[in-house]
Design an enzyme around this catalytic site. Structure first.
Site, PDB file in Angstrom:
ATOM      1  N   GLU A 103      -0.003  -4.525   3.258  1.00 51.35           N
ATOM      2  CA  GLU A 103      -0.627  -4.650   1.935  1.00 51.35           C
ATOM      3  C   GLU A 103      -0.308  -6.007   1.318  1.00 51.35           C
ATOM      4  OE1 GLU A 103       0.410  -1.305   2.881  1.00 51.35           O
ATOM      5  OE2 GLU A 103      -1.752  -1.450   3.148  1.00 51.35           O
ATOM      6  N   ASN A 130      -4.093  -1.647   8.794  1.00 48.87           N
ATOM      7  CA  ASN A 130      -5.288  -2.150   8.125  1.00 48.87           C
ATOM      8  C   ASN A 130      -5.350  -3.675   8.103  1.00 48.87           C
ATOM      9  OD1 ASN A 130      -3.026  -1.641   5.949  1.00 48.87           O
ATOM     10  ND2 ASN A 130      -4.311  -3.276   5.167  1.00 48.87           N
ATOM     11  N   ASP A 166      -8.070   1.106   4.077  1.00 52.79           N
ATOM     12  CA  ASP A 166      -6.659   1.207   4.444  1.00 52.79           C
ATOM     13  C   ASP A 166      -6.417   2.262   5.515  1.00 52.79           C
ATOM     14  OD1 ASP A 166      -3.959   0.681   4.506  1.00 52.79           O
ATOM     15  OD2 ASP A 166      -3.493   1.750   2.657  1.00 52.79           O
TER      16      ASP A 166
END
Lengths: 527, 259
Positions: free
Chosen positions: A188, A254, A297
């Site tokens: 992230e 992701n 994601d």
């Protein structure tokens, strides 16, 4: 005379331990009394040939001992058991060794984390690996440690990558031959993911495989401009391994930014996919991408289970994975060839998966400025919680999350060390979530039975030859089910959400089942 | 009409934004973090109108920042403690620029005194509590005027099923002897359910002792859809005056994060 180095250094009851060798891990199913590696076996079937506890007597199962770690934060460890000794980690850099019969502590280790480091991914830890007299673990600040199994003393400490670039680590390492294989978290935060191998004895890095190819490398053309530099592709879950093919199967997370695809047009290899790597060199043998150009994601980090099955009349070496994107996949694990995909939960993002395994996308399933409702939600219909396989039924047992989200997007700017979501995702949907424990026929993807949970679960499963499936739910129930019928045969409310998978082992002929809950490690046995 | 049960899945969404103006950034942050309660344009819903109604916690940047940072204890307004100062600033800037076009002096039409009389006549206190008076079956209304938009209050009376807050979802359990018990769900898990029946008794069941559990889509509050337009307006005007103190000893909800 040359003395064998480790023989006889640990004794539990009448039993004295032999060192854990690579061969022992390869043959771990022949030692059902132990749990020698994160998955219990290299193929992650999480099945044990132990039947003292079975469908007729599991109702009598009761708590044998409880070990309180006192550590807050999700307790996601899966303990190892080696000849009567249990080894496990807890959040915040803790590791423990206890007598597996009594839960009495042998030692405790605390990683001295430097002050003031910024952690991308919390302080969760999923467990240890063992080889010879060394245990291996990763730390929240992306280091790999080797500990002496007898004492918990730190033997070596290597940084994988810097926390300044938002790398972290939470997984249980995987030992293959003389190497410790690990991966990183931080998907992230605009990291560039990789799988690393370290020499178990020296701690020297043996190889590194980047999950996001650079410009000019094969696959580099699937990234717009220099977006690959912050491409994500975290490798935050332990891979599986086939000793005959000498291939590692590692899930890739992701692409970054998570929800804003415009800045990284292209398929974004190898994110939201799976890579097969030569265990000696880290060279890519094949890859498969479940969700090309993912914008939800949907990491590909769910367990890639190794199965040998008869597929259309032919013996096939396959990988089975219940993916976060709500499809169950079968792949040929020698070549990566796509065999089958079947949806196992509500989904509205793909109209079908085509013959090559590529999804055909629905409209209005991308994050948008006003928000689009997409099933499954960001956390996926499956996630890292491991499934299990019972060779007697031939079925695949796994937790299913029925939950949808609203996905928003807005153009992000990359700032080193800051979250790189692209911008925001997920308001909340107005629907109730729920969960299932599902038994699936891996040959067809058909449901054989399911058991409904009130909430979407975060706990994995374990199968035994006693005809049982063990798992847990979000309300804290630890449960046993009949593998054939799905009937709930036993339950206990442990008082905290269950966020890892159980194990089973024996000491002195007695079978135990262990499950972490809250900050306590609970171990059960028959009276 | 979405008769749905409200589900809070609050997730703090950090944003390393953003090429565009900070108005756009503020709007993007607002849409994904706040719009769920305060509406897409901040004119209110399950949370108060932040654009044209007077703000009970103050309308200076400092007081708004305080609310965003620490939440409002005892209400559903969560603490966004993980927002950076820059992000909080962008949201405030967005809100303040919206309210410039419509001053925060919304005038609530109607006669609150008459509304209070209707409240008594309709026996709303048979299910609701205001300042310690009344029943605990339905949600407490002591502070409802500061917590919801006018439109939301009106809808709550004429179509209560449109939005049912967490903790007030109706369930019916069917016992093995065929008896049905309807109530508000206090708690539930895979194996058990606890509810409050209309006589305010707490009822607790193991699901294997029951034939079934049905989650009602209809609110447990009757729809008052035959009130005259003036009576409805007056009742809403009365509810809008209810701005009692929050219970500051209550816990603050926290906007969660994601690993």
């Amino acid at each position: 005379m040359r003395l064998p180095v480790f023989v006889g250094w640990v004794c539990a009851g009448v039993l004295c331990a032999q060192p854990v060798t690579f061969e022992r891990i390869v043959n771990s199913k022949a030692e059902p009394q132990n749990w020698l590696t994160y998955w219990g076996d290299y193929g992650a079937q999480r099945y044990r040939d132990l039947k003292q506890i079975d469908t007729s007597n599991v109702k009598n199962l009761r708590v044998e001992w409880i070990f309180q770690t006192g550590q807050s934060g999700a307790f996601e460890t899966v303990p190892l058991v080696v000849d009567g000794i249990m080894y496990f980690t807890a959040a915040n850099g803790f590791a423990y060794s206890v007598d597996a019969r009594s839960g009495r502590q042998l030692w405790q280790f605390k990683y001295p984390m430097p002050d003031g480091v910024k952690l991308c991914c919390g302080t969760v830890n999923r467990g240890l690996a063992i080889l010879g007299d060394l245990l291996f673990m990763v730390t929240p600040d992306a280091h790999v440690l080797a500990l002496e199994a007898r004492t918990g003393r730190l033997v070596w400490n290597r940084e994988m990558a810097s926390t300044d670039q938002s790398y972290g680590a939470t997984l249980a390492p995987l030992v293959v031959k003389d190497k410790v294989i690990v991966g990183v978290s931080g998907g992230e935060f605009g990291i560039r993911g990789f799988v690393d191998a370290y020499n178990a004895k020296s701690g020297e890095r043996a190889w590194r495989f980047y999950t996001v190819p650079a410009k000019g490398e094969p696959g580099g053309e699937t990234w717009l401009a220099d977006s690959w530099k912050r491409g994500g592709g975290a490798t935050w879950m332990t891979g599986t391994y086939d000793p005959k093919l000498n291939l590692l199967y590692w899930g890739v997370g992701n692409p970054g930014p998570d929800l804003f695809g415009e800045v990284r047009k292209g398929d974004n290899l190898y994110t939201a996919g799976l890579v097969a790597l030569d265990a000696d060199t880290g060279k890519l043998k094949w890859h498969f991408q479940f969700t090309p150009h993912d914008t939800h994601d949907w990491d590909g980090c769910e367990t890639p289970m190794v199965l040998d099955i008869k597929w259309k009349g032919r013996d096939r070496k396959v990988l089975a994975q219940a993916n976060r994107n709500a499809f169950f996949y079968l792949l040929d694990r020698e070549t990566g060839e796509f065999l089958m995909a079947k949806s196992f939960a509500r989904q509205n993002w793909a109209t079908e998966i085509d013959a090559k395994g590529r999804p055909v996308l629905s409209r209005n399933a991308d994050p948008s400025p006003e928000g689009n409702r997409v099933c499954p939600g960001l956390a996926g219909a499956a996630n890292w919680m491991p499934p299990s396989y019972n060779p007697e039924t031939g079925w695949f047992y796994f937790p299913v999350r029925e939950q949808c989200d609203v996905f928003f997007s807005a153009p992000p700017v990359y700032v080193e060390g800051k979250a790189y979501w692209g911008s925001m995702f997920r308001g909340q949907t107005e629907e109730k979530e729920w969960g299932l424990l599902k038994a699936l026929d891996p040959l067809t993807g058909e449901t054989k039975w399911d058991f409904r949970y009130y909430k979407a679960p975060w706990a994995g499963t374990m199968a035994t030859s006693g005809g049982l499936i063990f798992s847990g739910d979000e309300d804290g129930y630890f449960m046993a089910f009949d593998a054939k019928t799905g009937k709930n045969l036993w339950k206990i409310n442990t008082g905290n959400r269950l966020v890892t998978a159980p194990i089973t082992y024996t000491v002195g002929g007695r079978q135990y089942v262990t499950m972490p809950s809250g900050s306590a490690l609970l171990t059960f046995a028959l009276p | 009409m979405g008769k749905t049960v409200r589900k809070l899945l609050l997730v703090f969404i950090p944003a390393a934004l953003c090429a565009q103006s900070s108005f756009d950034q503020g709007r993007a942050l607002f849409r994904s973090n706040c719009a769920f309660c305060h509406g897409m344009t901040a004119t209110g819903g399950r949370g108060p109108n932040l654009v044209s109604a007077p703000l009970s916690h103050g309308d200076t940047d400092v007081s708004i920042k305080r609310v965003i940072r620490i939440g409002v204890p005892g209400t559903t307004m969560p603490a966004f403690s993980e927002f950076t100062d820059e992000e909080v600033g962008q949201v405030i800037q967005y809100l303040q620029s919206l309210s410039k076009s419509s001053l925060r002096n919304e005038n609530v039409p109607g006669n609150p005194q008459h509304g209070q009389q209707i409240y008594g006549e309709k026996d709303c206190s048979g299910c609701h509590r205001i300042g310690g008076q009344g029943s605990i079956f339905g949600p407490e209304l002591t502070r409802i005027g500061g917590a919801r938009s006018i439109e939301y209050l009106r809808d709550s009376i004429i179509k209560p099923s449109a939005d049912v807050p967490e903790g007030y979802e109706g369930v019916t359990v069917v016992m093995k002897n065929g008896k049905r018990i309807r109530g508000l769900r206090i708690n539930e898990d895979t194996f058990s359910i606890q509810l409050r029946d209309p006589s305010q008794q707490i009822r607790m069941f193991q699901k294997d002792e029951l034939i079934g559990v049905t989650h009602e889509t209809e609110s447990m509050m009757p729809a008052y859809d035959r009130l005259s337009a003036t009576d409805l307006q007056d009742l809403v005007a009365y509810l809008a005056t209810l701005r009692g103190a929050v219970d500051s000893s209550a816990a603050v909800k926290k906007a969660g994060g994601i690993k």
